[in-house]
Design a protein around this motif. Structure first.
Motif, PDB file in Angstrom:
ATOM      1  N   GLU A  78      20.276  -0.129 -56.385  1.00  0.00           N
ATOM      2  CA  GLU A  78      18.883  -0.114 -56.842  1.00  0.00           C
ATOM      3  C   GLU A  78      17.911   0.121 -55.689  1.00  0.00           C
ATOM      4  OE1 GLU A  78      20.813  -2.706 -56.596  1.00  0.00           O
ATOM      5  OE2 GLU A  78      19.739  -4.501 -55.955  1.00  0.00           O
ATOM      6  N   LYS A  79      18.396  -0.017 -54.433  1.00  0.00           N
ATOM      7  CA  LYS A  79      17.501   0.141 -53.292  1.00  0.00           C
ATOM      8  C   LYS A  79      17.838   1.356 -52.423  1.00  0.00           C
ATOM      9  CE  LYS A  79      16.568  -4.685 -53.520  1.00  0.00           C
ATOM     10  NZ  LYS A  79      17.516  -5.735 -53.875  1.00  0.00           N
ATOM     11  N   TYR A  80      18.919   2.021 -52.784  1.00  0.00           N
ATOM     12  CA  TYR A  80      19.381   3.133 -51.950  1.00  0.00           C
ATOM     13  C   TYR A  80      18.293   4.190 -51.743  1.00  0.00           C
ATOM     14  CZ  TYR A  80      22.061   7.184 -50.429  1.00  0.00           C
ATOM     15  OH  TYR A  80      22.499   8.279 -49.741  1.00  0.00           O
ATOM     16  N   GLU A  81      17.637   4.576 -52.852  1.00  0.00           N
ATOM     17  CA  GLU A  81      16.615   5.633 -52.751  1.00  0.00           C
ATOM     18  C   GLU A  81      15.462   5.193 -51.854  1.00  0.00           C
ATOM     19  OE1 GLU A  81      17.051   8.585 -53.781  1.00  0.00           O
ATOM     20  OE2 GLU A  81      18.852   8.195 -54.982  1.00  0.00           O
ATOM     21  N   VAL A  82      15.062   3.929 -51.987  1.00  0.00           N
ATOM     22  CA  VAL A  82      13.982   3.399 -51.142  1.00  0.00           C
ATOM     23  C   VAL A  82      14.398   3.484 -49.680  1.00  0.00           C
ATOM     24  CG1 VAL A  82      12.621   1.346 -50.565  1.00  0.00           C
ATOM     25  CG2 VAL A  82      13.171   1.829 -52.959  1.00  0.00           C
ATOM     26  N   ALA A  83      15.624   3.051 -49.403  1.00  0.00           N
ATOM     27  CA  ALA A  83      16.112   3.041 -48.020  1.00  0.00           C
ATOM     28  C   ALA A  83      16.162   4.458 -47.445  1.00  0.00           C
ATOM     29  CB  ALA A  83      17.498   2.406 -47.959  1.00  0.00           C
ATOM     30  N   GLN A  84      16.567   5.427 -48.262  1.00  0.00           N
ATOM     31  CA  GLN A  84      16.614   6.802 -47.790  1.00  0.00           C
ATOM     32  C   GLN A  84      15.208   7.327 -47.507  1.00  0.00           C
ATOM     33  OE1 GLN A  84      19.343   8.944 -47.104  1.00  0.00           O
ATOM     34  NE2 GLN A  84      20.295   6.924 -47.054  1.00  0.00           N
ATOM     35  N   ALA A  85      14.265   6.944 -48.352  1.00  0.00           N
ATOM     36  CA  ALA A  85      12.882   7.388 -48.133  1.00  0.00           C
ATOM     37  C   ALA A  85      12.308   6.747 -46.866  1.00  0.00           C
ATOM     38  CB  ALA A  85      12.017   7.038 -49.348  1.00  0.00           C
ATOM     39  N   VAL A  86      12.648   5.488 -46.627  1.00  0.00           N
ATOM     40  CA  VAL A  86      12.193   4.818 -45.397  1.00  0.00           C
ATOM     41  C   VAL A  86      12.753   5.548 -44.178  1.00  0.00           C
ATOM     42  CG1 VAL A  86      12.488   2.727 -43.990  1.00  0.00           C
ATOM     43  CG2 VAL A  86      11.858   2.516 -46.396  1.00  0.00           C
ATOM     44  N   GLY A  87      14.034   5.881 -44.234  1.00  0.00           N
ATOM     45  CA  GLY A  87      14.693   6.480 -43.068  1.00  0.00           C
ATOM     46  C   GLY A  87      14.444   7.971 -42.909  1.00  0.00           C
ATOM     47  N   GLY A  88      13.989   8.632 -43.961  1.00  0.00           N
ATOM     48  CA  GLY A  88      13.837  10.093 -43.957  1.00  0.00           C
ATOM     49  C   GLY A  88      13.226  10.682 -42.695  1.00  0.00           C
ATOM     50  N   PRO A  89      12.030  10.243 -42.314  1.00  0.00           N
ATOM     51  CA  PRO A  89      11.409  10.821 -41.119  1.00  0.00           C
ATOM     52  C   PRO A  89      12.228  10.568 -39.851  1.00  0.00           C
ATOM     53  CG  PRO A  89       9.817   9.516 -42.390  1.00  0.00           C
ATOM     54  CD  PRO A  89      11.160   9.264 -42.984  1.00  0.00           C
ATOM     55  N   LEU A  90      12.921   9.442 -39.804  1.00  0.00           N
ATOM     56  CA  LEU A  90      13.783   9.146 -38.647  1.00  0.00           C
ATOM     57  C   LEU A  90      14.938  10.132 -38.574  1.00  0.00           C
ATOM     58  CD1 LEU A  90      14.918   7.411 -36.312  1.00  0.00           C
ATOM     59  CD2 LEU A  90      15.915   5.912 -38.032  1.00  0.00           C
ATOM     60  N   PHE A  91      15.562  10.408 -39.737  1.00  0.00           N
ATOM     61  CA  PHE A  91      16.687  11.334 -39.742  1.00  0.00           C
ATOM     62  C   PHE A  91      16.231  12.719 -39.269  1.00  0.00           C
ATOM     63  CE2 PHE A  91      17.739   8.605 -43.662  1.00  0.00           C
ATOM     64  CZ  PHE A  91      18.157   7.555 -42.862  1.00  0.00           C
ATOM     65  N   ASP A  92      15.015  13.108 -39.668  1.00  0.00           N
ATOM     66  CA  ASP A  92      14.478  14.404 -39.222  1.00  0.00           C
ATOM     67  C   ASP A  92      14.339  14.438 -37.700  1.00  0.00           C
ATOM     68  OD1 ASP A  92      14.305  15.158 -41.836  1.00  0.00           O
ATOM     69  OD2 ASP A  92      12.145  14.762 -42.039  1.00  0.00           O
ATOM     70  N   ILE A  93      13.769  13.352 -37.142  1.00  0.00           N
ATOM     71  CA  ILE A  93      13.565  13.312 -35.685  1.00  0.00           C
ATOM     72  C   ILE A  93      14.900  13.396 -34.959  1.00  0.00           C
ATOM     73  CG2 ILE A  93      12.860  11.794 -33.776  1.00  0.00           C
ATOM     74  CD1 ILE A  93      10.710  10.680 -35.748  1.00  0.00           C
ATOM     75  N   VAL A  94      15.867  12.614 -35.455  1.00  0.00           N
ATOM     76  CA  VAL A  94      17.181  12.575 -34.825  1.00  0.00           C
ATOM     77  C   VAL A  94      17.807  13.976 -34.786  1.00  0.00           C
ATOM     78  CG1 VAL A  94      19.551  11.807 -35.285  1.00  0.00           C
ATOM     79  CG2 VAL A  94      17.689  10.148 -35.245  1.00  0.00           C
ATOM     80  N   ARG A  95      17.744  14.680 -35.912  1.00  0.00           N
ATOM     81  CA  ARG A  95      18.311  16.034 -35.978  1.00  0.00           C
ATOM     82  C   ARG A  95      17.564  16.993 -35.053  1.00  0.00           C
ATOM     83  NH1 ARG A  95      19.507  15.112 -41.828  1.00  0.00           N
ATOM     84  NH2 ARG A  95      17.270  15.202 -42.115  1.00  0.00           N
ATOM     85  N   GLU A  96      16.250  16.839 -35.034  1.00  0.00           N
ATOM     86  CA  GLU A  96      15.407  17.740 -34.244  1.00  0.00           C
ATOM     87  C   GLU A  96      15.654  17.588 -32.747  1.00  0.00           C
ATOM     88  OE1 GLU A  96      11.000  17.303 -34.621  1.00  0.00           O
ATOM     89  OE2 GLU A  96      11.522  17.672 -36.730  1.00  0.00           O
ATOM     90  N   VAL A  97      15.727  16.350 -32.284  1.00  0.00           N
ATOM     91  CA  VAL A  97      15.827  16.093 -30.840  1.00  0.00           C
ATOM     92  C   VAL A  97      17.173  16.549 -30.296  1.00  0.00           C
ATOM     93  CG1 VAL A  97      15.863  14.313 -29.044  1.00  0.00           C
ATOM     94  CG2 VAL A  97      14.168  14.199 -30.884  1.00  0.00           C
TER      95      VAL A  97
ATOM     96  N   CYS B 241      22.770   0.260 -38.669  1.00  0.00           N
ATOM     97  CA  CYS B 241      21.757   1.301 -38.449  1.00  0.00           C
ATOM     98  C   CYS B 241      22.421   2.591 -37.984  1.00  0.00           C
ATOM     99  CB  CYS B 241      20.725   0.851 -37.423  1.00  0.00           C
ATOM    100  SG  CYS B 241      19.891  -0.677 -37.878  1.00  0.00           S
ATOM    101  N   ARG B 242      23.423   2.451 -37.101  1.00  0.00           N
ATOM    102  CA  ARG B 242      24.139   3.655 -36.647  1.00  0.00           C
ATOM    103  C   ARG B 242      24.823   4.348 -37.811  1.00  0.00           C
ATOM    104  NH1 ARG B 242      25.447   0.547 -31.991  1.00  0.00           N
ATOM    105  NH2 ARG B 242      27.542  -0.033 -32.718  1.00  0.00           N
ATOM    106  N   TRP B 243      25.460   3.552 -38.687  1.00  0.00           N
ATOM    107  CA  TRP B 243      26.161   4.148 -39.831  1.00  0.00           C
ATOM    108  C   TRP B 243      25.172   4.856 -40.748  1.00  0.00           C
ATOM    109  CZ3 TRP B 243      29.067  -1.098 -40.890  1.00  0.00           C
ATOM    110  CH2 TRP B 243      29.938  -1.346 -39.801  1.00  0.00           C
ATOM    111  N   GLN B 244      24.025   4.228 -40.933  1.00  0.00           N
ATOM    112  CA  GLN B 244      22.994   4.815 -41.781  1.00  0.00           C
ATOM    113  C   GLN B 244      22.476   6.127 -41.184  1.00  0.00           C
ATOM    114  OE1 GLN B 244      21.518   4.260 -44.692  1.00  0.00           O
ATOM    115  NE2 GLN B 244      19.300   4.440 -44.574  1.00  0.00           N
ATOM    116  N   ILE B 245      22.176   6.113 -39.890  1.00  0.00           N
ATOM    117  CA  ILE B 245      21.617   7.304 -39.239  1.00  0.00           C
ATOM    118  C   ILE B 245      22.661   8.422 -39.234  1.00  0.00           C
ATOM    119  CG2 ILE B 245      20.758   8.253 -37.056  1.00  0.00           C
ATOM    120  CD1 ILE B 245      19.617   5.418 -36.475  1.00  0.00           C
ATOM    121  N   GLU B 246      23.894   8.048 -38.894  1.00  0.00           N
ATOM    122  CA  GLU B 246      24.951   9.053 -38.807  1.00  0.00           C
ATOM    123  C   GLU B 246      25.222   9.678 -40.180  1.00  0.00           C
ATOM    124  OE1 GLU B 246      27.880   8.263 -35.822  1.00  0.00           O
ATOM    125  OE2 GLU B 246      29.491   8.854 -37.173  1.00  0.00           O
TER     126      GLU B 246
END
Lengths: 449, 507
Positions: free
Chosen positions: A383-402, A414-419
């Motif tokens: 029930e919270k997965y989508e919220v968590a993905q939306a919270v992390g979204g901009p972080l995942f973009d930065i990680v990929r970009e850098v 956090c590492r598992w989530q980001i990876e």
């Protein structure tokens, strides 16, 4: 001494008799020392709403009305009863407490109120009881690692898991290792060619946490090897779970019991020794949550807590004292670094950045994001997965970009989530130092030998 | 931890000081209890807007008699007023800071955050008539004039620097305005703003014409009460701008300026420009009550700059202890998880704010304290009863409340002074809201004092620390970081006392 009666009155244990009634009504929570302290702080709230501007969950969903609303505001009306269910959508990232200019313990209040709500509604889902059994998971999965990993990567199994248990089908899962840390420790031969004479700096206790014992075995190994490389004799006592996952799911009794047992194990390893952990969140539990959220008053905790240091914090202080050897290899790379909420909540700055940038050629881009979304076990829940993905979204973009090949973050979930969400290999900061000391090649950056 | 400088507080003065010192090559730790006050500010830079009234009597230059000096008056040229120091009451911080540091501090800050967030004012920096406020003699040029900005109640407020998104909001004689309310934003009522603007007169004479329009902009789907930050996030998205532009399509008359509440983008300060292009009319923002989007824009920019330039920011760390050795502050200790953290430094900048942030406190016995460093305070008596009588009275419309002037008195280097007028504690410089003698909310002087005092304090710190190579080292922070390979802990350690065992714990 540790008060077993208080434990029994927590709301996740069987609640017989009169004490149980107090627990169900939430009175026990209100009366604990920690809760009184957190409640007292709410008078300092001036409704400036700075916490709301910083809350990563409120920014992405209308299911959570914000830390001020469910915290200092609702708390005045609770009187031991929960007001509404919206508090369940707080991820307990702790950003609100950290940014509060008036010192209100917002996150702590919310966490406690949620535990009361769950007790009151007698609603701790089986899922939340399961995902808090982190040691058990490690013990079960390690001997059957290939099988366990295949099962967790299997779509139909994950769909079934989502439907029956409530763990989202796409949520990151720990990756089982064929060998536990204990297994490695039994078989290895210690290096003698260390930078500072082996053991010359005396003993130090290493606290690896459940994940560090079973899933993030590589990180634990590297932490031990770096500490030995710079002259420490690393003592690794047998150790159980710190109870963090249980605590974040409102199971304070289970959490307190695990925590006290762990503290006794760590104390038994040697009195007055510094305890270092490569699991930033578990170190945070010993340093912060156990006191300020659960209000555990146990001698073992009082003894362990001030001696516990997060690994980067320990090495940064060593460097500050001019005692960290700077004999690093050059590693030319620019990587994104995300400091997890639980590390930030320790109020010590971001020591990992300072350490990694001691390595010639190594540049760090700090993520600038409050949270990756996982917040322990929050982002696993269907029930919270989508919220968590939306919270992390901009972080995942930065990680990929850098840097699409490597990112750095201090805590396991956090590492598992980001990876999982960014597709970028994510490691603990100690991997960078381990490589820079010439003990390995940095994964994702340097070709492996 | 050791650094060259420890800055306590993350408001405008704390960030300004930390970043300037870092640019100069110093290692800087910024310790703060939480986020600073910028998020609560309107996001403008006020230098000096009014004298008299609730601020109490102005200096002798404001008129001979007590009545004339107490009259509330608008200031048109703040720098000229600071220069004519006889306009300011005795003990006012600008008397110690002076015009030069104030101007330099404000200019430096505008350059620091950049032209997309603050419009610098090089206009009319020199020249002027020579006749200052209230007939006082002015030595230099008048400097830029205050701008008149509408408030969320439709009053007008003087300020010196505005964000580009507010440039069109600066009220001008004969201007015609369409005040647009957003139905789901409860902190702004277009009818009230337009009504009051029509009713009032601009301080220099002159009138404006305003009419109101409220549109139903759905910032977050299914939500009928969304705060300013929620609105701003919706407008960071091009689809949000498009939605708002369509609601206003055909509603703007020729020659009108559109005034919207200050929610035009949080991450993208150019949203106002995109909307203006769509509407074919100038668009301006009116600052709101907190949470303030323009204030957050500045806060976020400074936070990012501090991170990028490797200021060690320790947030959530209230200062709980201090160590003094032979009359000099050598370290402060901040609350942290597990055990407190000690921060040693060669110099300390106290930028923790005043009563509003808890850096100053008064208890029910009338005891007033600096809760951070325990510095002596000006404007208070040792007798608590006397403080209760003098600092807070119950007459709402009566004499000015004494409490607002309480704070740390400083010399021109921002060194805290004791009751005898000599330096109270070596190694410390006090800046911003903790300084004694100003009634910032009434004078509209908060940011000017903060930035001017930070400038003066940094000048002094750089002279003390850098010796020969101060002020700024060529190449700034990049050169400094290249020198040391990141942070050089030895640089900090060398300037701080090594013998912890010999520390005399005072207080």
């Amino acid at each position: 001494m540790f008060d077993v009666d208080t434990l029994a009155q927590r709301w996740d244990l069987p609640l017989p008799g009169k004490g149980g009634q107090r627990v169900v009504s939430g009175a026990a929570a209100v009366e604990t020392a920690a809760h009184s302290l957190a409640r007292a702080s709410l008078d300092c709230c001036v409704k400036c709403t700075i916490c709301e501007t910083a809350c990563p969950v409120m920014a992405v969903t209308d299911l959570f009305p914000g830390p001020k609303f469910v915290g200092p505001q609702a708390e005045r009306y609770r009187n031991g009863q929960s007001v509404d269910h919206s508090i369940d959508y707080c991820s307990s990232c702790g950003t609100c407490t950290r940014v509060c200019p008036q010192g209100v313990k917002i996150a702590e209040l919310n966490n406690q109120a949620r535990a009361v709500m769950r007790a009151q509604n007698k609603a701790v889902p089986v899922r939340d009881r399961l995902i808090t059994q982190t040691t058990l998971m490690g013990k079960v999965m390690t001997p059957i690692a290939p099988l366990a990993n295949a099962a967790l990567a299997n779509r139909p199994i994950r769909v079934l898991m989502e439907k029956t248990v409530g763990v989202h089908r796409d949520a990151p899962m720990p990756h089982a290792q064929p060998q536990s840390l204990a297994g490695w420790l039994r078989r290895r031969t210690k290096r003698t060619d260390t930078l500072v004479p082996a053991g010359s700096r005396g003993p130090i206790v290493f606290f690896h946490g459940c994940a560090g014992g079973y899933f993030e075995v590589e990180t634990s190994k590297r932490a031990i090897e770096v500490l030995e490389h710079i002259g420490y004799e690393v003592i690794i006592p047998k150790q159980g779970c710190c109870g963090l996952a249980a605590q974040s799911n409102g199971l304070y009794g289970q959490a307190s019991a695990s925590l006290v047992r762990l503290c006794e194990q760590l104390t038994a390893a040697g009195k007055d020794l510094t305890i270092v952990s490569s699991s930033g969140s578990c170190a945070g539990m010993l340093k912060h949550e156990a006191h300020e959220i659960m209000g555990v008053e146990a001698q073992a905790l009082a003894d362990v807590s001030p001696r516990t240091m997060e690994l980067s914090e320990f090495l940064r202080d060593l460097d500050d004292a001019g005692e960290l050897p700077h004999r690093f290899r050059r590693i030319d790379a620019t990587v994104a670094y995300h400091a997890p909420c639980q590390l930030k909540g320790q109020n010590m700055g971001m020591p990992a950045i300072e350490l990694m940038e001691l390595v010639p050629g190594f540049n760090v881009v700090e993520s600038g994001r409050a949270c990756c979304g996982i917040a322990g076990t929050y982002g696993l829940k269907k029930e919270k997965y989508e919220v968590a993905q939306a919270v992390g979204g901009p972080l995942f973009d930065i990680v990929r970009e850098v840097n699409p090949n490597l990112a750095v973050c201090d805590t396991e979930t956090c590492r598992w989530q980001i990876e999982q969400s960014s597709g970028v290999k994510t490691v603990h900061p100690i991997w960078v130092l381990h490589a820079a000391y010439g003990l390995s090649r940095l994964a994702g950056i340097e070709p492996q030998p | 931890m050791s650094s060259d400088v420890v800055v306590i507080g993350a408001g405008i003065s704390g960030y300004a000081a930390a970043l300037r010192l870092r640019h100069a090559g110093a290692t800087v730790t910024l310790v703060t209890k939480g986020m600073g006050g910028l998020a609560l500010s309107p996001g403008t830079v006020d230098v000096l807007g009014r004298l008299g009234g609730a601020a109490g009597p102005a200096g002798p230059g404001a008129g001979a008699g007590a009545d004339e000096r107490s009259a509330r008056r608008a200031i048109t040229h703040p720098y000229a007023a600071i220069d004519a120091s006889d306009l300011l009451p005795q003990g006012h911080p600008y008397r110690a800071i002076g015009r030069r540091a104030t101007e330099a501090g404000v200019d430096r800050f505008a350059a620091l955050v950049g032209p997309d967030l603050l419009t610098a004012r090089p206009d009319c920096a020199a020249g002027g008539t020579g006749a200052g406020e209230g007939g006082s003699t002015v030595n230099a040029g008048e400097g830029p004039a205050n701008l008149w900005l509408p408030t969320a109640l439709g009053a007008v407020r003087p300020t010196l620097l505005v964000q580009p998104s507010m440039a069109a909001s600066v009220l001008r004689d004969g201007g015609r305005y369409l005040v647009v309310g957003l139905a789901r934003l409860k902190d702004f009522t277009a009818e009230l703003v337009a009504g009051n603007l029509n009713r009032g007169e601009l301080p220099g004479g002159g009138r404006v014409q305003a009419r109101a329009l409220t549109v139903d902009f759905e910032a977050r789907a299914g939500e009928s009460d969304t705060n300013a930050v929620g609105h701003a996030r919706a407008l960071d998205d091009p689809s949000g701008i498009d939605h708002l532009a369509r609601l206003l399509d055909g509603k703007v008359r020729d020659g009108e300026t559109v005034l919207l509440p200050a929610v035009l983008g949080l991450d993208r300060p150019g949203v106002f420009r995109e909307l203006a292009e769509r509407l074919g009319a100038p668009v301006g923002e009116i600052p709101l009550v907190p949470p303030s989007v323009p204030g957050l824009r500045l806060e976020h920019r400074l936070d990012r700059l501090a991170m990028a330039e490797r200021v060690r920011v320790v947030m959530g760390g209230r200062v709980v202890d201090r160590q003094v050795e032979r009359g000099r502050l050598v370290s402060v200790t901040s609350a942290a998880a597990g055990r407190p953290l000690r921060h040693r430094a060669g110099a300390f900048i106290l930028a923790a704010g005043g009563f509003e942030s808890g850096a100053l406190a008064i208890d029910s016995y009338g005891t007033v304290t600096d809760t951070v460093l325990g510095l002596p305070l000006a404007g208070v008596s040792a007798d608590g009863e006397e403080n209760l009588r003098r600092l807070i009275h119950r007459d709402y419309w009566g004499a000015p409340q004494g409490l607002f002037r309480v704070g740390v008195a400083v010399d021109e280097c921002m060194r805290p002074l004791g009751p005898d007028g000599t330096a109270a504690l070596a190694g410390v410089h006090a800046v911003g809201g903790v300084l004694a003698g100003a009634v910032r909310w009434s004078e509209k002087s908060g940011e000017g004092i903060a930035l001017g005092s930070a400038e003066a304090a940094c000048d002094a710190v750089l002279t003390e620390l850098g010796g020969a190579d101060s002020p700024e080292r060529a190449g700034g922070v990049q050169a400094a970081r290249a020198d040391t390979g990141g942070h050089d802990p030895d640089a900090g350690a060398a300037k701080t006392p090594e013998s912890e065992d010999n520390l005399e714990e005072q207080d």
